[in-house]
Design a protein around this motif. Structure first.
Motif, PDB file in Angstrom:
ATOM      1  N   GLU A 193      33.595  33.127  62.193  1.00  0.00           N
ATOM      2  CA  GLU A 193      33.222  33.768  60.928  1.00  0.00           C
ATOM      3  C   GLU A 193      34.165  34.922  60.634  1.00  0.00           C
ATOM      4  O   GLU A 193      34.546  35.677  61.536  1.00  0.00           O
ATOM      5  N   ALA A 194      34.520  35.052  59.366  1.00  0.00           N
ATOM      6  CA  ALA A 194      35.455  36.106  58.999  1.00  0.00           C
ATOM      7  C   ALA A 194      35.089  36.723  57.660  1.00  0.00           C
ATOM      8  O   ALA A 194      34.419  36.109  56.836  1.00  0.00           O
ATOM      9  N   LEU A 195      35.550  37.951  57.504  1.00  0.00           N
ATOM     10  CA  LEU A 195      35.500  38.644  56.220  1.00  0.00           C
ATOM     11  C   LEU A 195      36.862  38.438  55.569  1.00  0.00           C
ATOM     12  O   LEU A 195      37.895  38.656  56.212  1.00  0.00           O
ATOM     13  N   LEU A 196      36.872  38.018  54.305  1.00  0.00           N
ATOM     14  CA  LEU A 196      38.126  37.876  53.555  1.00  0.00           C
ATOM     15  C   LEU A 196      38.168  38.955  52.482  1.00  0.00           C
ATOM     16  O   LEU A 196      37.268  39.044  51.646  1.00  0.00           O
ATOM     17  N   PHE A 197      39.223  39.744  52.528  1.00  0.00           N
ATOM     18  CA  PHE A 197      39.397  40.859  51.588  1.00  0.00           C
ATOM     19  C   PHE A 197      40.692  40.610  50.820  1.00  0.00           C
ATOM     20  O   PHE A 197      41.773  40.597  51.405  1.00  0.00           O
ATOM     21  N   VAL A 198      40.558  40.369  49.509  1.00  0.00           N
ATOM     22  CA  VAL A 198      41.730  40.215  48.644  1.00  0.00           C
ATOM     23  C   VAL A 198      41.898  41.526  47.890  1.00  0.00           C
ATOM     24  O   VAL A 198      41.025  41.933  47.122  1.00  0.00           O
ATOM     25  N   ASN A 199      43.014  42.177  48.144  1.00  0.00           N
ATOM     26  CA  ASN A 199      43.249  43.535  47.665  1.00  0.00           C
ATOM     27  C   ASN A 199      44.375  43.581  46.639  1.00  0.00           C
ATOM     28  O   ASN A 199      45.472  43.087  46.892  1.00  0.00           O
ATOM     29  N   GLY A 200      44.118  44.160  45.488  1.00  0.00           N
ATOM     30  CA  GLY A 200      45.160  44.332  44.480  1.00  0.00           C
ATOM     31  C   GLY A 200      45.957  45.594  44.721  1.00  0.00           C
ATOM     32  O   GLY A 200      45.425  46.607  45.182  1.00  0.00           O
ATOM     33  N   PHE A 201      47.242  45.567  44.366  1.00  0.00           N
ATOM     34  CA  PHE A 201      48.117  46.714  44.626  1.00  0.00           C
ATOM     35  C   PHE A 201      48.167  47.716  43.469  1.00  0.00           C
ATOM     36  O   PHE A 201      48.897  48.698  43.545  1.00  0.00           O
ATOM     37  N   GLY A 202      47.443  47.483  42.399  1.00  0.00           N
ATOM     38  CA  GLY A 202      47.379  48.493  41.327  1.00  0.00           C
ATOM     39  C   GLY A 202      47.771  47.940  39.973  1.00  0.00           C
ATOM     40  O   GLY A 202      47.219  48.350  38.956  1.00  0.00           O
ATOM     41  N   GLY A 203      48.724  47.018  39.949  1.00  0.00           N
ATOM     42  CA  GLY A 203      49.184  46.485  38.679  1.00  0.00           C
ATOM     43  C   GLY A 203      48.749  45.046  38.442  1.00  0.00           C
ATOM     44  O   GLY A 203      49.146  44.436  37.448  1.00  0.00           O
ATOM     45  N   THR A 204      47.950  44.509  39.350  1.00  0.00           N
ATOM     46  CA  THR A 204      47.495  43.120  39.229  1.00  0.00           C
ATOM     47  C   THR A 204      46.035  43.081  38.799  1.00  0.00           C
ATOM     48  O   THR A 204      45.198  43.721  39.422  1.00  0.00           O
ATOM     49  N   PRO A 205      45.730  42.370  37.721  1.00  0.00           N
ATOM     50  CA  PRO A 205      44.367  42.403  37.183  1.00  0.00           C
ATOM     51  C   PRO A 205      43.398  41.516  37.958  1.00  0.00           C
ATOM     52  O   PRO A 205      43.793  40.643  38.737  1.00  0.00           O
ATOM     53  N   THR A 206      42.132  41.762  37.689  1.00  0.00           N
ATOM     54  CA  THR A 206      41.020  41.112  38.382  1.00  0.00           C
ATOM     55  C   THR A 206      41.049  39.590  38.255  1.00  0.00           C
ATOM     56  O   THR A 206      40.728  38.881  39.201  1.00  0.00           O
ATOM     57  N   ILE A 207      41.426  39.060  37.111  1.00  0.00           N
ATOM     58  CA  ILE A 207      41.423  37.605  36.932  1.00  0.00           C
ATOM     59  C   ILE A 207      42.345  36.944  37.958  1.00  0.00           C
ATOM     60  O   ILE A 207      42.031  35.889  38.514  1.00  0.00           O
ATOM     61  N   GLU A 208      43.493  37.592  38.243  1.00  0.00           N
ATOM     62  CA  GLU A 208      44.417  37.028  39.228  1.00  0.00           C
ATOM     63  C   GLU A 208      43.912  37.225  40.655  1.00  0.00           C
ATOM     64  O   GLU A 208      44.144  36.385  41.529  1.00  0.00           O
ATOM     65  N   LEU A 209      43.233  38.342  40.914  1.00  0.00           N
ATOM     66  CA  LEU A 209      42.728  38.577  42.268  1.00  0.00           C
ATOM     67  C   LEU A 209      41.684  37.528  42.656  1.00  0.00           C
ATOM     68  O   LEU A 209      41.666  37.043  43.789  1.00  0.00           O
TER      69      LEU A 209
END
Lengths: 327, 327
Positions: free
Chosen positions: B250-266
């Motif tokens: 089991e794992a936690l998956l964390f997708v992190n944006g760097f500041g200029g990438t919007p939520t739809i892409e994350l």
């Protein structure tokens, strides 16, 4: 165009699948991804349904959950959801107390939610948001555009519905919050719609679009980039003039990022906006800072001010459990 | 450079003032803005102090509050906080149970937190995070860099401290979580440091930097922009190979944006990453998607995977009330 995508045709579907999987404890996707609804419905309360073009994430699907929306219908990027989507969402979440549509004032959204209200069975009422003071009419709307203030209407009416307010009461409350809420935005860059592949508009290296819409629609004027304080001052002036608030009035200040502007700048803008609004006699009693009503990858932000009374403040403070807002 | 600022010298101070004002119910600024601390301290628990260069907001100040950090020290943009800042933060929040420093593995941060640990009175221990699998050594570090996985260490150890775990236990837990956590990032654009005024590096219109650091440090290779699935697959492979997880873990998956990438892409990247990790035998039991460990205005994202056991899962689920994480 530099985006994390597989194909321009599947951006929305893949993003919705990711959203639903990441928040499976809160939401479920309807068949054919026509809507996002709460996992746990309460059939005794008024059901709130919103929606609109995608590209503004987390609006609206990110606001589905306890204390806010019951369902949201995502259209294609910057395109209204179809009446069919809205009807299915309403039927999926409708209980005994009726359904309230919360609709941003754009021609396509107005038309499709109206058609859905005629088709769907059961009691349906609608609140239209039009908080953007930048322009009186725009490319996509007759009358003012509905922008970030929609979040505030959805939060406050969502809390009231949770507490048992009936459909007529929710309509009256939503309209009252909308009339006390004003927004205006500014863009430092354009956004790029995936299917278009090129920026919606172009700005010079030293220019900004003051009063921009959340689809990149033209605003009031294109001017040289100014200091944060000057930008905040111009927007605060436009908002306060239009609100006609009494001195000392309590307000909620919401600084919203458009998708390409990082948090460090949003808090700096909050600091500027707060000072400019206090200088004009408002008292900032509640705050929200973040990218909640975005325009794809546009760099820019909007300021929203909503006048509070004790009822609105208590409803704003009421617990909320959605993907994007939690307290 | 297009940013919401008044002057390059005051970016950090103004942003911190905005942050503290917007979240006055949760945090208070120390004198001369040396640190951000919780409003309500609990002198019986281990106090967690973190910090680092600014430009990664909401890391770390956005994680100050119940269930996570007690204080955070913001250095200038991409610059370590001074020992003086760290000592004052530690003294402001230290109770009877000692202080734990959580430090990302960069030479400047390591040195300044070590000096602070020598100067400050009372019991102090340190956990160093180094979750970035992209490169073994980098421009700013000996050994791997500490990146988005730091959030997971701070959340899990923060919950344990809240529940009464002692200092030695917090160190052991923090090190255990760090060894089970791996990250890797990719940049589509550079960031621009305000004081520099120009992008830190340049990428061609069709290029990406695979394995980029959160200050724009070079990664593994500069290659043509690929489809989201291919990007997620490469990062997932690098992480899983390094984690050496058993099938079905089991794992936690964390997708992190760097500041200029919007939520739809994350969320689209989350959808891709989840599939790529499941293909490699992991089971995604918890998820986090958003821009939490940013690199100013960089477009890009990172994936973080943290292996879970029942203890880590329960601590991840433990309530948290900070500006940026709330549940």
């Amino acid at each position: 165009m530099k985006k994390f995508i597989n194909s321009v045709d599947s951006v929305l579907a893949e993003s919705l699948d990711g959203f639903a999987a990441a928040h499976a404890d809160l939401v479920a996707l309807g068949a054919e991804r026509k809507f996002v609804r709460r996992c746990e419905l309460n059939p005794r309360k008024v059901a709130l349904v919103s929606g609109g073009g995608s590209g503004h994430e987390p609006l609206h699907a990110g606001f589905v959950g306890y204390g806010m929306l019951d369902a949201a219908c995502p259209g294609q990027v910057f395109t209204s959801p179809t009446p069919d989507q809205i009807v299915e969402a309403a039927q999926a979440v409708a209980g005994d107390a009726g359904v309230l549509f919360i609709v941003k004032n754009y021609a396509g959204d107005r038309m499709n939610f109206e058609m859905a209200a005629e088709i769907a069975e059961g009691r349906i009422a609608t609140v239209v948001t039009d908080d953007d003071v930048a322009v009186e009419n725009s490319t996509h709307s007759s009358g003012r555009r509905g922008v970030a203030g929609t979040l505030i209407v959805e939060k406050i009416v969502g809390a009231a519905a949770e507490k048992g307010l009936n459909l007529e009461g929710c309509v009256a409350l939503g309209e009252r919050v909308n009339t006390r809420t004003r927004s205006m935005g500014v863009a430092l860059t354009s956004c790029t719609v995936p299917a278009a592949g090129t920026p919606t508009f172009s700005l010079g290296e030293d220019e900004m679009e003051m009063g921009v819409g959340i689809h990149g629609e033209p605003g009031r004027r294109r001017v040289k980039l100014e200091r944060a304080d000057a930008i905040a001052d111009e927007i605060a002036a436009a908002i306060v003039q239009d609100l006609d608030a009494r001195a000392g009035a309590e307000a909620l200040l919401f600084v919203n990022g458009f998708g390409g502007t990082p948090t460090i700048e949003l808090y700096l803008m909050y600091n500027a906006a707060r000072r400019m609004l206090e200088k004009r006699g408002l008292r900032i009693a509640r705050s929200l800072v973040g990218s909640f009503v975005t325009s794809l990858d546009m760099a820019g932000c909007s300021l929203t001010v909503s006048l509070l009374d004790s009822e609105a403040t208590a409803l704003w403070d009421h617990p909320v459990r959605t993907a994007a807002l939690k307290w």
